[in-house]
Enzyme design. Structure first.
Site, PDB file in Angstrom:
ATOM      1  N   CYS A 111       0.815  -1.219   0.000  1.00  0.00           N
ATOM      2  CA  CYS A 111       0.000   0.000   0.000  1.00  0.00           C
ATOM      3  C   CYS A 111       0.849   1.271   0.000  1.00  0.00           C
ATOM      4  O   CYS A 111       0.321   2.371  -0.117  1.00  0.00           O
ATOM      5  CB  CYS A 111      -0.944  -0.029   1.187  1.00  0.00           C
ATOM      6  SG  CYS A 111      -1.875  -1.556   1.236  1.00  0.00           S
ATOM      7  N   HIS A 258      -2.839   6.603   3.126  1.00  0.00           N
ATOM      8  CA  HIS A 258      -3.379   5.341   2.619  1.00  0.00           C
ATOM      9  C   HIS A 258      -4.724   5.081   3.297  1.00  0.00           C
ATOM     10  O   HIS A 258      -4.891   5.309   4.493  1.00  0.00           O
ATOM     11  CB  HIS A 258      -2.389   4.209   2.916  1.00  0.00           C
ATOM     12  CG  HIS A 258      -2.960   2.876   2.579  1.00  0.00           C
ATOM     13  ND1 HIS A 258      -3.528   2.612   1.357  1.00  0.00           N
ATOM     14  CD2 HIS A 258      -3.094   1.741   3.318  1.00  0.00           C
ATOM     15  CE1 HIS A 258      -3.970   1.378   1.353  1.00  0.00           C
ATOM     16  NE2 HIS A 258      -3.728   0.829   2.527  1.00  0.00           N
ATOM     17  N   ASN A 288     -10.147  -0.317   0.889  1.00  0.00           N
ATOM     18  CA  ASN A 288      -8.685  -0.318   0.738  1.00  0.00           C
ATOM     19  C   ASN A 288      -8.330  -0.905  -0.634  1.00  0.00           C
ATOM     20  O   ASN A 288      -8.552  -2.088  -0.876  1.00  0.00           O
ATOM     21  CB  ASN A 288      -8.091  -1.158   1.875  1.00  0.00           C
ATOM     22  CG  ASN A 288      -6.581  -1.200   1.850  1.00  0.00           C
ATOM     23  OD1 ASN A 288      -5.953  -0.811   0.866  1.00  0.00           O
ATOM     24  ND2 ASN A 288      -5.995  -1.685   2.936  1.00  0.00           N
TER      25      ASN A 288
END
Ligand code: ACO
Length: 331
Positions: A111, A258, A288
Site C-alpha cells: 500500500c 493510505h 482499501n
C-alpha cells in the site's frame, strides 16, 4: 532538480458492493464495518484484470497530461496483484498503450507502492537526462487475494487503479521510506506453490514456509498488529519527509493517507498534529485498494479543485512488508 505532475487519471470498476451486501455472505453488519473501518461501499472487479484497470487509468492520465504515449520514457507499475508472474505489468501496459519509447519496471511495495513509485520517478528524472516523462500506474485487483469466507479481511478491500504522469519540474519532492521485514508474517498472500512435475505441492509448501502461521493462497492478516504498526509508522514517515522539506506536517496544504481504516487515519492525523479537514478521505466509497488508494485520492482532489498549483501535498502509505513511506510534493 525536481518534478511536477502533468496529469492524473483513475479507474474504479462499475460493480459496487455495499456493507449490506456482505451481510448476505458473512456474519457481519453495516454497523460493525462502518464503526470499525469507515467503509460503506467498495468497487470490485468482475473479471477485470489488473492490467485492464491500469490501462484505463493510464490512458486517462496521459490524456490529462496532454502528451502522446510516445513521449513517455519510463513506466512504473505498482501492484500487489499482478496478473502474470512474467512479463512485468509495466511491459504489458507499455505494449497496450503503444508507449514504444518507454522502458518499464514493476514494484511490489504494497500500500506504500505509489509513494515508492513517485520517489523512484524523481530519482530517475534527476539523474538521467534521457528521462523526462514517467508514467506511474498503481493498479490493484486485491479482491482476488482475499478469502470471501473470512469476515475479518473480506470487507476491507476493493479494486481499482490510479495513474500519474510526472515530468521534470522546479520543485523537489522529499521522501522517507522504511521497512520492517520481521513483520512480513503479519500480512501476506501466497503467489504460487513451489511444486513442479517432480514435487508434490504440499511437500513444497511445507518445505518453504517462511512464517509460523503460513496458510494457503489467500490473504493472512493479523489486523490488530498491523493497526498498531500503522498508527506509528504513518506519522513517523510523514514527519521525516516533512523534516527534509523544512516543514511540519501541519504546514502542508493537504495530506493523502493510505485508506485502510478511518480510525488509523484519524489517530495518525492526531499524532501529526494535523486537523482532519486537511486530510483527504474517500475510504467510505472505495475501501482499501492498496497502492491505488493514493493516486485515486490525488485524482479526485484535483478534479474537485480541492488542491491547486503550488500547494504542498504529503502522501503517506503503509502495508504488507511491513513497509511504510511518505513523500511531500508541490503540485
Ligand atoms: N463483522 C463483524 N465482526 C467482525 C468482523 C466483521 N467483518 N471482523 C472481525 N469481527 C469480530 C472479530 O471476530 C472479533 O470478535 P470477538 O471479539 O468475538 O473475537 C471482534 O470483531 C473484534 O475483532 P478485532 O480484530 O479486534 O477488530 P478490530 O477493531 O481490530 O478491527 C480491523 C479489525 C478492521 C481489521 C483492524 O484491526 C484494522 O483495520 N487493522 C489494520 C488493517 C490494515 O490496515 N491492513 C493493511 C492492509 S493493506 C495491504 O498491505 C494489503
Amino acid at each position: 532538480m525536481g518534478i511536477k505532475i502533468l496529469g492524473t487519471g483513475m479507474y474504479l470498476p462499475e460493480k459496487v458492493v455495499t456493507n449490506e451486501d456482505f451481510t448476505k455472505i458473512v456474519d457481519t453488519s453495516d454497523e460493525w464495518i462502518t464503526k470499525r473501518t469507515g467503509i460503506k461501499r467498495r468497487h470490485i472487479s468482475q473479471g477485470e484484470y489488473t492490467w485492464v484497470m491500469g490501462l484505463k487509468a493510464a490512458t486517462s492520465a496521459i490524456k490529462n497530461a496532454k502528451i502522446n504515449p510516445l513521449e513517455i520514457d519510463m513506466i512504473i507499475v505498482t501492484t500487489i496483484s499482478a496478473d502474470f508472474a512474467y512479463p512485468s505489468m509495466a511491459n504489458v501496459i507499455q505494449g497496450k498503450l503503444g508507449a514504444n519509447n518507454a522502458f518499464g519496471i514493476d514494484i511490489c511495495c504494497a500500500c506504500a507502492g505509489f509513494v515508492y513509485g513517485l520517489d523512484m520517478a524523481q530519482r530517475y528524472i534527476n539523474t538521467d537526462s534521457d528521462i523526462n516523462n514517467v508514467l506511474i500506474v498503481s493498479s490493484e485487483n486485491v479482491t482476488k487475494t482475499v478469502d470471501y469466507t473470512d469476515r475479518s479481511t473480506c470487507v476491507l478491500f476493493g479494486d481499482g487503479a490510479g495513474a500519474v504522469v510526472v515530468t521534470r519540474g522546479e520543485n523537489q519532492a522529499y521522501s522517507y521510506l522504511g521497512a520492517d521485514g520481521t513483520g512480513a508474517e503479519l500480512l501476506y498472500a501466497h503467489l504460487y506453490p513451489a511444486n513442479n512435475g517432480f514435487t508434490d505441492e504440499n511437500v513444497a509448501l511445507e518445505n518453504s514456509k517462511a512464517f509460523p502461521n503460513e496458510t494457503g493462497r489467500y490473504m493472512y492478516m493479523e489486523g490488530q498488529d498491523v493497526y498498531k504498526f500503522a498508527i506509528s509508522a504513518m506519522p513517523y514517515a510523514m514527519e521525516k519527509a516533512c523534516e527534509k522539506a523544512g516543514l511540519k506536517p501541519k504546514d502542508l496544504d493537504c495530506i493523502i493517507p493510505h485508506q485502510a481504516n478511518i480510525r488509523i487515519i484519524e489517530t495518525a492525523a492526531k499524532r501529526m498534529n494535523v486537523d482532519m479537514d486537511k486530510v483527504f478521505v474517500n475510504i467510505q466509497d472505495t475501501g482499501n485498494i492498496s497502492s491505488a488508494c493514493i493516486p485515486v485520492c490525488l485524482t479526485q482532489l484535483l478534479e474537485q479543485g480541492k488542491i491547486k498549483s503550488g500547494d504542498k501535498v504529503g502522501m503517506v502509505g503503509f502495508g504488507s512488508g511491513l513497509i511504510y513511506g511518505a513523500i511531500v510534493i508541490t503540485v
